[in-house]
Design a protein around this motif. Structure first.
Motif, short mmCIF file in Angstrom:
data_model
loop_
_atom_site.label_atom_id
_atom_site.label_comp_id
_atom_site.label_asym_id
_atom_site.label_seq_id
_atom_site.Cartn_x
_atom_site.Cartn_y
_atom_site.Cartn_z
N ALA A 16 0.81 -1.22 0.00
CA ALA A 16 0.00 0.00 0.00
C ALA A 16 0.85 1.27 0.00
N ILE A 17 2.17 1.09 0.09
CA ILE A 17 3.08 2.24 0.13
C ILE A 17 3.55 2.50 -1.31
N PRO A 18 3.44 3.72 -1.80
CA PRO A 18 3.82 3.98 -3.20
C PRO A 18 5.34 4.10 -3.36
N ASP A 19 6.04 2.98 -3.13
CA ASP A 19 7.49 3.01 -3.29
C ASP A 19 7.90 2.20 -4.51
N GLU A 20 9.12 2.42 -4.94
CA GLU A 20 9.60 1.86 -6.20
C GLU A 20 9.68 0.34 -6.16
N LYS A 21 10.13 -0.21 -5.06
CA LYS A 21 10.41 -1.64 -5.01
C LYS A 21 9.16 -2.49 -5.23
N TRP A 22 8.11 -2.22 -4.45
CA TRP A 22 6.91 -3.05 -4.51
C TRP A 22 5.93 -2.59 -5.57
N ALA A 23 5.95 -1.30 -5.91
CA ALA A 23 5.01 -0.79 -6.91
C ALA A 23 5.30 -1.34 -8.30
N ARG A 24 6.53 -1.74 -8.56
CA ARG A 24 6.87 -2.29 -9.88
C ARG A 24 5.96 -3.46 -10.25
N TYR A 25 5.59 -4.26 -9.27
CA TYR A 25 4.80 -5.46 -9.55
C TYR A 25 3.39 -5.37 -8.95
N ALA A 26 2.88 -4.16 -8.83
CA ALA A 26 1.56 -3.97 -8.22
C ALA A 26 0.52 -4.80 -8.96
N GLY A 27 -0.30 -5.52 -8.18
CA GLY A 27 -1.36 -6.34 -8.75
C GLY A 27 -0.90 -7.67 -9.30
N ARG A 28 0.39 -8.00 -9.14
CA ARG A 28 0.92 -9.27 -9.65
C ARG A 28 1.56 -10.04 -8.51
N ASP A 29 1.48 -11.33 -8.55
CA ASP A 29 2.05 -12.17 -7.49
C ASP A 29 3.54 -12.38 -7.76
N ILE A 30 4.29 -11.31 -7.57
CA ILE A 30 5.74 -11.35 -7.79
C ILE A 30 6.41 -10.76 -6.56
N LEU A 31 7.34 -11.50 -5.97
CA LEU A 31 8.10 -10.99 -4.84
C LEU A 31 9.24 -10.12 -5.36
N PRO A 32 9.29 -8.85 -4.98
CA PRO A 32 10.35 -7.97 -5.47
C PRO A 32 11.64 -8.18 -4.68
N MET A 33 12.64 -8.71 -5.34
CA MET A 33 13.94 -8.96 -4.70
C MET A 33 15.02 -8.36 -5.58
N TRP A 34 14.76 -7.14 -6.05
CA TRP A 34 15.65 -6.52 -7.02
C TRP A 34 16.39 -5.31 -6.42
N VAL A 35 15.75 -4.14 -6.34
CA VAL A 35 16.44 -2.92 -5.95
C VAL A 35 17.01 -3.06 -4.53
N ALA A 36 18.13 -2.37 -4.27
CA ALA A 36 18.83 -2.49 -2.98
C ALA A 36 18.12 -1.66 -1.91
N ASP A 37 17.03 -2.20 -1.44
CA ASP A 37 16.15 -1.57 -0.46
C ASP A 37 15.65 -2.70 0.42
N MET A 38 16.03 -2.70 1.71
CA MET A 38 15.67 -3.80 2.59
C MET A 38 14.21 -3.69 3.02
N VAL A 357 21.87 -12.48 -12.82
CA VAL A 357 20.85 -11.73 -12.09
C VAL A 357 21.39 -11.38 -10.71
N ARG A 358 20.80 -10.36 -10.10
CA ARG A 358 21.16 -9.98 -8.73
C ARG A 358 19.93 -10.15 -7.85
N LEU A 359 20.13 -10.79 -6.71
CA LEU A 359 19.05 -11.05 -5.75
C LEU A 359 19.30 -10.30 -4.46
N ASN A 360 18.30 -9.58 -3.97
CA ASN A 360 18.35 -8.86 -2.70
C ASN A 360 17.83 -9.77 -1.60
#
Length: 382
Positions: A16-38, A357-360
């Protein structure tokens, strides 16, 4: 005295937070493990300091104040055995800003800036942003260890090279370069009369070994060095926009400050508040974080070793794993794993050949284990 405990296992719903990491996959069942943001909560001492500053109700323009400067100077000596002068500090809104400014004072337009690939993508764009020429040398992986090909480094350096742009600890391969490696780089910088700009933003996230800023080696390399640091990655406060350059040489520091004038904004005042709190009161949380990340790292290393066609090295720092998928027969591994519910960073953006690939892994174990499970299931289902 009771040792404080910290919670890294609670999953915070960031959808629900409009941040870059999770908003990239909004509405999709994808775990964001990309950008360097814990995905961990910001430490309570930082939150308390921010609340106290907000409760003053008037923000006002503010530069770095004495207690903040003293805290940073003390922390660098405590953490890196490097005694700096307060006058060496140049405050910035971010490390990316910092190395772009450094490129702007590296020789003349068209001169070269050398960096080692794969590397954090903004490194690859900063030279062109300032009219300089990107020069690259590839790090090499041998015996499950990434390092320097010194013959290749020497071949890449030429009469137009004016700066070495270093990433230490290295993103994405996770190396903490040794004193011997840094000394070899410093000797080349001296021989070719190079500025050395070192992005040390992950220096608080060393999992194995000891981080040494290259400028701390000796006075000769310090005179030609710009070291960039920030609390942002370590304490998960990057969007507060506060960092600093450490420039021991007065002439180089003046050139740097002139290049900033009228172009680079001041750090965010709340970022400065958070910086002081992080370095002054955040050490117990950081030590607990390091222990947790070590456990996450071992989960990643073990899981990747069991996935056919994938391999990785054990990162010595950061919360990032650099994964070689070239033996898995995947045309586009980032797209493949995204199709199977895991969002990873495409290695091509780091100047790597296709297949990486890079995994966070800076996330609760529940999230990490599910991401690794999805990766393994995707490979097994082919």
């Amino acid at each position: 005295m009771t040792t404080p405990t910290f919670d890294f296992d609670t999953v915070i719903d960031r959808r629900a937070i409009p941040d870059e990491k999770w908003a990239r996959y909004a509405g999709r069942d994808i775990l964001p493990m990309w950008v360097a943001d814990m995905d961990f909560a910001t430490p309570q001492p930082i939150l308390d300091a921010l609340h106290a500053r907000i409760d003053q109700k008037v923000f006002g323009y503010a530069g770095p104040w004495p207690s903040l400067v003293d805290t940073v100077v003390h922390s660098i000596e405590r953490d890196h055995d490097w005694r700096i002068d307060a006058d060496w500090l140049v405050w910035l809104p971010g490390v990316v800003t910092g190395f772009n400014v450094a490129c702007a004072i590296a020789g003349e337009p068209g001169d070269g800036v050398l960096t080692a690939t794969p590397v954090y993508p903004p490194f690859l764009h900063a030279p062109a942003n300032t009219g300089r020429t990107l020069q690259t040398v590839a790090l090499v992986e041998a015996d499950n260890h990434w390092g320097w090909d010194w013959d290749a480094v020497d071949a890449a350096l030429n009469t137009r090279t004016r700066m070495l742009l270093l990433c230490n600890p290295h993103n994405p391969v996770g190396r903490v370069f040794t004193r011997d490696e840094l000394t070899a780089l410093a000797e080349r910088a001296e021989r070719h009369d190079l500025i050395v700009c070192s992005d040390d933003i992950h220096c608080g996230l060393v999992l194995d070994g000891t981080h040494t800023p290259i400028a701390a080696l000796d006075e000769r390399i310090a005179r030609r060095s710009i070291t960039l640091m920030a609390p942002s990655k370590t304490w998960n406060i990057a969007p507060l926009y506060a960092s600093f350059a450490i420039i021991p040489d007065a002439r180089l520091r003046q050139r740097y400050q002139r290049a900033m004038r009228g172009l680079i904004p001041h750090p965010n005042v709340l970022g400065l508040v958070a910086t002081e709190a992080a370095y002054r009161d955040g050490e117990p949380w950081r030590r607990a974080l390091i222990d947790y990340l070590r456990g996450n790292r071992e989960r990643v290393v073990d899981a990747i070793a069991a996935m056919p066609g994938l391999r990785t090295t054990r990162p010595e720092a950061t919360y990032l794993a650099w994964i070689d998928c070239r033996d898995a027969g995947l045309d586009d591994p980032a797209a493949f794993f995204e199709d199977h519910g895991v969002g990873l960073s495409d290695g091509r953006h780091f100047g790597a050949p296709p297949g990486f690939v890079r995994l966070n892994f800076g996330c609760p174990r529940q999230t990490l284990d599910e991401g690794l499970r999805r990766m393994a299931a995707g490979l097994a289902a082919r």
